[in-house]
Design an enzyme around this catalytic site. Sequence first.
Site, PDB file in Angstrom:
ATOM      1  N   GLU A  93      61.216  61.058  -7.613  1.00 15.33           N
ATOM      2  CA  GLU A  93      60.749  62.446  -7.453  1.00 15.33           C
ATOM      3  C   GLU A  93      59.425  62.514  -6.719  1.00 15.33           C
ATOM      4  OE1 GLU A  93      60.196  64.547 -11.105  1.00 15.33           O
ATOM      5  OE2 GLU A  93      61.874  65.873 -10.639  1.00 15.33           O
TER       6      GLU A  93
ATOM      7  N   ARG B  81      47.679  88.094  18.634  1.00  9.89           N
ATOM      8  CA  ARG B  81      46.910  89.228  18.106  1.00  9.89           C
ATOM      9  C   ARG B  81      45.604  89.450  18.870  1.00  9.89           C
ATOM     10  NH1 ARG B  81      43.678  90.266  12.551  1.00  9.89           N
ATOM     11  NH2 ARG B  81      43.894  92.527  12.589  1.00  9.89           N
TER      12      ARG B  81
END
Length: 398
Positions: free
Chosen positions: A254, A280
């Site tokens: 894991e 932007r």
Amino acid sequence: MTPPHTPVDRLLRTGPVPAEAVVDEFRELALPLAEQLTGKGFRDQWEALAGLGVLRLDPPEHTAREEGAPGPVTRSLAMIEGIGLAGVDPGVVYALASQVFGMQYPLRAVLPRDAWHSLAPLTDGRVLLCHALTERKGGSDPLSMDTRARRDGNGDGDGYVLDGAKTFITAAPVADLALVFARTDENRSPFALSAFLFPVDTPGVTRADAFAKTALPGVPMGELAFTGVRLSADRRIGAEGSGLAILASTTTWERALLLGYALGPMRRTLARVTEWAAGREHFGRRMGASHQVAARLSDMALALHRSRTLLYGMAARLDAGTPTRRLSAEAALTKISVSEDYVRLTGHATALSGVRAFIADSELPADLHSPMAALTYAGPNDLLRVGVAREFGLPVEN
Ligand SMILES: Cc1cc2nc3c(=O)[nH]c(=O)nc-3n(C[C@H](O)[C@H](O)[C@H](O)COP(=O)(O)OP(=O)(O)OC[C@H]3O[C@@H](n4cnc5c(N)ncnc54)[C@H](O)[C@@H]3O)c2cc1C
């Protein structure tokens, strides 16, 4: 039509990853599903994605024979990255990664061949596993667990009776089979625990309702309670007392690879915020003309590059057959680094997105809970740091 690769994708493809074609293939396969599955139940999404082959550990034969084909673990990681990159719900991708890396690979290594083959329906998504370790009192200290499996004096003497409860378990509300760790010895010894694998509909098992979780809400989390659950001895995995060793293997897998689920969301976030900063208009110029903005984006790319390199490095070590007992420190370091880079990358994205980060249906919503949760699951980072230092020989205990 498949969206073209962004400049971020092109940059990352210069990395030492032998599995780019698999990432691309699974991104393309999952793209239509990501859209179709929005709003569908967890189990429907699970089965549809399993249908792509993400839960199959062995590559199709023709693929395996190709020269330079990635090893099975690398391929699994690339499949997980690809479906995450397609925009599939991160909670579902997390759950797939958790089953593949945290359960299927370690179980395959430890189960007798017949028992492993009887689990074939796992690989096409018909049967779902959960990994039940944590208890209400805490998760970091397995030797303090209260769940007990006692030898069954009333039966054939060979089985067990299980009592206790496991909580905060991913997929517990929907799982068919549970991998449960229980005490078979009262002492606080490395041989006090055993692991059991059994159907969640075994008499005496009850599921509590799912928790309303703020991180990874796309996968349910719940509790399993055990009251006088009778288990035959063949439900035990490995020898009695080998539970901690099995746990060491599932947690090493894991820690090494679960955060592979985050690569897709990290790449998507970086691409989205780069596009935003490039376009932007701000203070009479484009936002991306600011060195500070550029530096944040570079730091995001660094976090992603480092994470990718570490995760694929772990996959390569496992493909090379390195035993998990020799990988525990590396796996812990990988988990610490990737989870903290995931948080760092998301923090930069949130800062650059301004208020839009906090508007759910904006073009730049931020999910801060899911990356933060990665600091806790699969071993809290604070405790993993202690464990790594202990491996250096420091006289430090948790
Ligand atoms: C999204 C998610 C999914 C999960 N899925 C599963 C699952 O499928 N199965 C399962 O069994 N569990 C699961 N868990 C539970 C997880 O494994 C536990 O949360 C974890 O083991 C930590 O246990 P705890 O939460 O009780 O934290 P604790 O053990 O209470 O630790 C919390 C914090 O306290 C501090 N701390 C405590 N003791 C020490 C110490 N000695 N030294 C230094 N610091 C210390 C650390 O900062 C640590 O982070 C999941 C958790 C999350 C968030």
